[in-house]
Design a protein around this motif. Structure first.
Motif, PDB file in Angstrom:
ATOM      1  N   ALA A   1       0.817  -1.228   0.000  1.00 55.94           N
ATOM      2  CA  ALA A   1       0.000   0.000   0.000  1.00 55.94           C
ATOM      3  C   ALA A   1       0.846   1.273   0.000  1.00 55.94           C
ATOM      4  O   ALA A   1       0.500   2.242  -0.666  1.00 55.94           O
ATOM      5  CB  ALA A   1      -0.933  -0.003   1.209  1.00 55.94           C
ATOM      6  N   ASP A   2       1.958   1.262   0.732  1.00 54.88           N
ATOM      7  CA  ASP A   2       2.726   2.500   0.894  1.00 54.88           C
ATOM      8  C   ASP A   2       3.922   2.586  -0.040  1.00 54.88           C
ATOM      9  O   ASP A   2       4.746   3.489   0.082  1.00 54.88           O
ATOM     10  CB  ASP A   2       3.169   2.638   2.362  1.00 54.88           C
ATOM     11  CG  ASP A   2       1.954   2.740   3.282  1.00 54.88           C
ATOM     12  OD1 ASP A   2       0.978   3.430   2.890  1.00 54.88           O
ATOM     13  OD2 ASP A   2       1.951   2.099   4.345  1.00 54.88           O
ATOM     14  N   HIS A   3       4.042   1.629  -0.966  1.00 55.68           N
ATOM     15  CA  HIS A   3       5.155   1.685  -1.927  1.00 55.68           C
ATOM     16  C   HIS A   3       4.886   2.717  -3.017  1.00 55.68           C
ATOM     17  O   HIS A   3       3.749   2.856  -3.483  1.00 55.68           O
ATOM     18  CB  HIS A   3       5.345   0.320  -2.595  1.00 55.68           C
ATOM     19  CG  HIS A   3       6.026  -0.674  -1.722  1.00 55.68           C
ATOM     20  ND1 HIS A   3       7.069  -1.457  -2.147  1.00 55.68           N
ATOM     21  CD2 HIS A   3       5.806  -1.014  -0.428  1.00 55.68           C
ATOM     22  CE1 HIS A   3       7.466  -2.236  -1.160  1.00 55.68           C
ATOM     23  NE2 HIS A   3       6.705  -1.994  -0.108  1.00 55.68           N
ATOM     24  N   LEU A   4       5.943   3.402  -3.442  1.00 56.14           N
ATOM     25  CA  LEU A   4       5.835   4.287  -4.607  1.00 56.14           C
ATOM     26  C   LEU A   4       5.897   3.424  -5.869  1.00 56.14           C
ATOM     27  O   LEU A   4       6.425   2.300  -5.827  1.00 56.14           O
ATOM     28  CB  LEU A   4       6.989   5.294  -4.608  1.00 56.14           C
ATOM     29  CG  LEU A   4       6.970   6.304  -3.455  1.00 56.14           C
ATOM     30  CD1 LEU A   4       8.265   7.116  -3.435  1.00 56.14           C
ATOM     31  CD2 LEU A   4       5.760   7.225  -3.557  1.00 56.14           C
ATOM     32  N   PRO A   5       5.391   3.936  -7.006  1.00 60.92           N
ATOM     33  CA  PRO A   5       5.399   3.130  -8.232  1.00 60.92           C
ATOM     34  C   PRO A   5       6.767   2.507  -8.565  1.00 60.92           C
ATOM     35  O   PRO A   5       6.837   1.345  -8.948  1.00 60.92           O
ATOM     36  CB  PRO A   5       4.943   4.119  -9.307  1.00 60.92           C
ATOM     37  CG  PRO A   5       4.004   5.026  -8.558  1.00 60.92           C
ATOM     38  CD  PRO A   5       4.629   5.183  -7.195  1.00 60.92           C
ATOM     39  N   HIS A   6       7.866   3.289  -8.371  1.00 54.98           N
ATOM     40  CA  HIS A   6       9.173   2.716  -8.740  1.00 54.98           C
ATOM     41  C   HIS A   6       9.616   1.606  -7.789  1.00 54.98           C
ATOM     42  O   HIS A   6      10.587   0.912  -8.052  1.00 54.98           O
ATOM     43  CB  HIS A   6      10.243   3.820  -8.873  1.00 54.98           C
ATOM     44  CG  HIS A   6      10.783   4.310  -7.558  1.00 54.98           C
ATOM     45  ND1 HIS A   6      10.240   5.388  -6.895  1.00 54.98           N
ATOM     46  CD2 HIS A   6      11.800   3.859  -6.781  1.00 54.98           C
ATOM     47  CE1 HIS A   6      10.922   5.576  -5.765  1.00 54.98           C
ATOM     48  NE2 HIS A   6      11.866   4.656  -5.669  1.00 54.98           N
ATOM     49  N   GLU A   7       8.878   1.441  -6.699  1.00 53.12           N
ATOM     50  CA  GLU A   7       9.191   0.339  -5.772  1.00 53.12           C
ATOM     51  C   GLU A   7       8.274  -0.866  -6.012  1.00 53.12           C
ATOM     52  O   GLU A   7       8.193  -1.768  -5.199  1.00 53.12           O
ATOM     53  CB  GLU A   7       9.013   0.817  -4.321  1.00 53.12           C
ATOM     54  CG  GLU A   7       9.951   1.961  -3.965  1.00 53.12           C
ATOM     55  CD  GLU A   7       9.574   2.661  -2.654  1.00 53.12           C
ATOM     56  OE1 GLU A   7      10.494   3.206  -2.025  1.00 53.12           O
ATOM     57  OE2 GLU A   7       8.373   2.662  -2.285  1.00 53.12           O
ATOM     58  N   LEU A   8       7.570  -0.848  -7.149  1.00 52.26           N
ATOM     59  CA  LEU A   8       6.640  -1.941  -7.468  1.00 52.26           C
ATOM     60  C   LEU A   8       7.089  -2.649  -8.745  1.00 52.26           C
ATOM     61  O   LEU A   8       7.732  -2.050  -9.605  1.00 52.26           O
ATOM     62  CB  LEU A   8       5.229  -1.382  -7.699  1.00 52.26           C
ATOM     63  CG  LEU A   8       4.557  -0.671  -6.519  1.00 52.26           C
ATOM     64  CD1 LEU A   8       3.280   0.026  -6.983  1.00 52.26           C
ATOM     65  CD2 LEU A   8       4.242  -1.668  -5.400  1.00 52.26           C
ATOM     66  N   SER A   9       6.713  -3.921  -8.873  1.00 56.06           N
ATOM     67  CA  SER A   9       6.961  -4.652 -10.128  1.00 56.06           C
ATOM     68  C   SER A   9       5.929  -4.210 -11.164  1.00 56.06           C
ATOM     69  O   SER A   9       4.931  -3.553 -10.829  1.00 56.06           O
ATOM     70  CB  SER A   9       6.836  -6.155  -9.884  1.00 56.06           C
ATOM     71  OG  SER A   9       5.478  -6.480  -9.647  1.00 56.06           O
ATOM     72  N   GLY A  10       6.144  -4.607 -12.427  1.00 60.71           N
ATOM     73  CA  GLY A  10       5.193  -4.267 -13.494  1.00 60.71           C
ATOM     74  C   GLY A  10       3.792  -4.777 -13.175  1.00 60.71           C
ATOM     75  O   GLY A  10       2.803  -4.057 -13.331  1.00 60.71           O
ATOM     76  N   GLY A  11       3.714  -6.016 -12.705  1.00 63.24           N
ATOM     77  CA  GLY A  11       2.409  -6.611 -12.377  1.00 63.24           C
ATOM     78  C   GLY A  11       1.730  -5.850 -11.246  1.00 63.24           C
ATOM     79  O   GLY A  11       0.519  -5.634 -11.260  1.00 63.24           O
ATOM     80  N   GLU A  12       2.563  -5.434 -10.253  1.00 72.08           N
ATOM     81  CA  GLU A  12       1.984  -4.690  -9.124  1.00 72.08           C
ATOM     82  C   GLU A  12       1.501  -3.313  -9.580  1.00 72.08           C
ATOM     83  O   GLU A  12       0.462  -2.828  -9.132  1.00 72.08           O
ATOM     84  CB  GLU A  12       3.021  -4.571  -8.000  1.00 72.08           C
ATOM     85  CG  GLU A  12       3.237  -5.893  -7.276  1.00 72.08           C
ATOM     86  CD  GLU A  12       4.452  -5.872  -6.345  1.00 72.08           C
ATOM     87  OE1 GLU A  12       4.530  -6.764  -5.487  1.00 72.08           O
ATOM     88  OE2 GLU A  12       5.323  -4.989  -6.497  1.00 72.08           O
ATOM     89  N   MET A  13       2.259  -2.696 -10.509  1.00 73.48           N
ATOM     90  CA  MET A  13       1.814  -1.384 -11.019  1.00 73.48           C
ATOM     91  C   MET A  13       0.476  -1.535 -11.748  1.00 73.48           C
ATOM     92  O   MET A  13      -0.410  -0.693 -11.624  1.00 73.48           O
ATOM     93  CB  MET A  13       2.870  -0.790 -11.967  1.00 73.48           C
ATOM     94  CG  MET A  13       4.054  -0.225 -11.236  1.00 73.48           C
ATOM     95  SD  MET A  13       5.068   0.779 -12.328  1.00 73.48           S
ATOM     96  CE  MET A  13       6.407  -0.328 -12.637  1.00 73.48           C
TER      97      MET A  13
END
Ligand SMILES: Nc1ncnc2c1ncn2[C@@H]1O[C@H](COP(=O)(O)OP(=O)(O)OP(=O)(O)O)[C@@H](O)[C@H]1O
Ligand SMILES: [Mg+2]
Length: 230
Positions: A135-147
Motif C-alpha cells: 500500500a505504501d510503496h511508490l510506483p518505482h518500488e513496485l513490479s510491473g504486475g503490481e503497477m
C-alpha cells in the motif's frame, strides 16, 4: 440487460487532408456481467472502439448507449459524468503518479469526483487487487504486475460497473499477464462487466466471448471453448 449497445459505429480520424476510417460500422451488445475480449491485428480499430465504448471519444456515425443512456452525441461535460459513474479504465501504460504511493494512486479518482476518501474503501480495493502488503510503496518500488494492479484498483475505486482495459497485459510477462486475467475473472464473478483488448489470443479465450476486428469491421463471433461456456 445490455450495458453497452452499439449500432453501426464509425470513426473517421482526420490527419491533414487524409481521412482514416478506423471503424466502418461496428454493432455489438454487451450484457451485464459479461466478459468480452476484443482481438485483431494492429491498426484494426481496437483502441478506437474501446475509446468510443468508454465515452473517451465520440463516434463519426452510428449510435451508442451505456446502461440505457444514449451517449452518442453528448458533449464532453456530460460524457465525463457518465465515465465517472459507469466506467473504469485500465491502460497498457499504467499512468501512475510517481510521487504518490500505491494507495494514494488508487484513491486519486475520488479527488476528481469529489467523493469522500474513506480508509475502509481503500483497504477493500487493495485487498481486491492483492496489494495490501504494498500500500505504501511508490510506483518505482513496485513490479510491473503490481503497477498494473494499482491501475486496476484505481479503475475500480469510483465503483463503476463496467471495466474497459486496453492491452492491460501488453507490458507484462506471460505469468504476470495470467495473474492479471485472474483478477479480471474475479471481477466478472463479482458482477462487473469486463471488456478487454488484447493481442494474446490464449488469454482472450478465457473470456465468455471473443470479438474479432479487422480493418474496422467485426468478424463473426467465435464461441468460446472454455469449460464455463462449452
Ligand atoms: N488520433 C488519430 N488520428 C489519425 N489516425 C488515427 C488516430 N488514432 C488511430 N488512428 C488510426 O486508426 C486506425 C485504428 O487505430 P487503433 O489505435 O484503433 O488500432 P488498434 O487496433 O488499437 O492497434 P494496436 O493493436 O496497434 O493498438 C489505425 O489506422 C490508426 O493509424
Ligand atoms: Mg490499440
Amino acid at each position: 440487460m445490455s450495458v453497452i449497445d452499439a449500432s453501426g459505429l464509425t470513426k473517421i480520424y482526420h490527419r491533414g487532408a487524409e481521412e482514416v476510417h478506423a471503424l466502418r460500422g461496428v454493432s455489438l451488445s454487451v450484457q451485464a456481467g459479461e466478459f468480452v475480449s476484443i482481438v485483431g491485428p494492429s491498426g484494426s480499430g481496437k483502441t478506437a472502439l474501446l475509446n468510443l465504448l468508454g465515452c473517451l471519444d465520440t463516434p463519426s456515425g452510428g449510435t451508442l448507449s451505456i446502461n440505457g443512456t444514449d451517449v452518442t452525441n453528448l458533449p464532453e461535460s456530460c460524457r465525463v459524468i457518465i465515465r465517472r459513474a459507469e466506467i473504469g479504465f485500465v491502460f497498457q501504460q499504467f499512468f501512475l503518479i510517481p510521487t504518490l504511493s500505491a494507495k494514494e494512486n488508487i484513491l486519486l479518482p475520488l479527488t476528481f469526483s469529489k467523493k469522500p476518501v474513506n480508509e475502509s474503501r481503500a483497504q477493500e480495493i487493495l485487498d481486491m487487487v492483492g496489494l495490501s502488503h504494498r500500500a505504501d510503496h511508490l510506483p518505482h518500488e513496485l513490479s510491473g504486475g503490481e503497477m498494473q494492479r494499482v491501475a486496476i484498483g484505481r479503475a475500480l475505486v469510483d465503483d463503476p460497473k463496467i471495466v474497459l482495459a486496453d492491452e492491460p497485459t501488453g507490458n507484462l510477462d506471460s505469468h504476470t499477464a495470467e495473474q492479471m486475467y485472474g483478477i479480471f475473472e474475479e471481477l466478472v464473478h463479482k458482477g462487473y462487466t469486463v471488456v478487454i483488448v488484447t493481442h494474446n489470443t490464449e488469454l482472450a479465450h478465457r473470456a465468455h466471448r471473443v470479438i474479432r476486428l479487422r480493418d474496422g469491421l467485426l468478424e463473426p463471433d467465435t464461441p468460446c471453448s472454455c469449460p464455463e461456456n462449452p
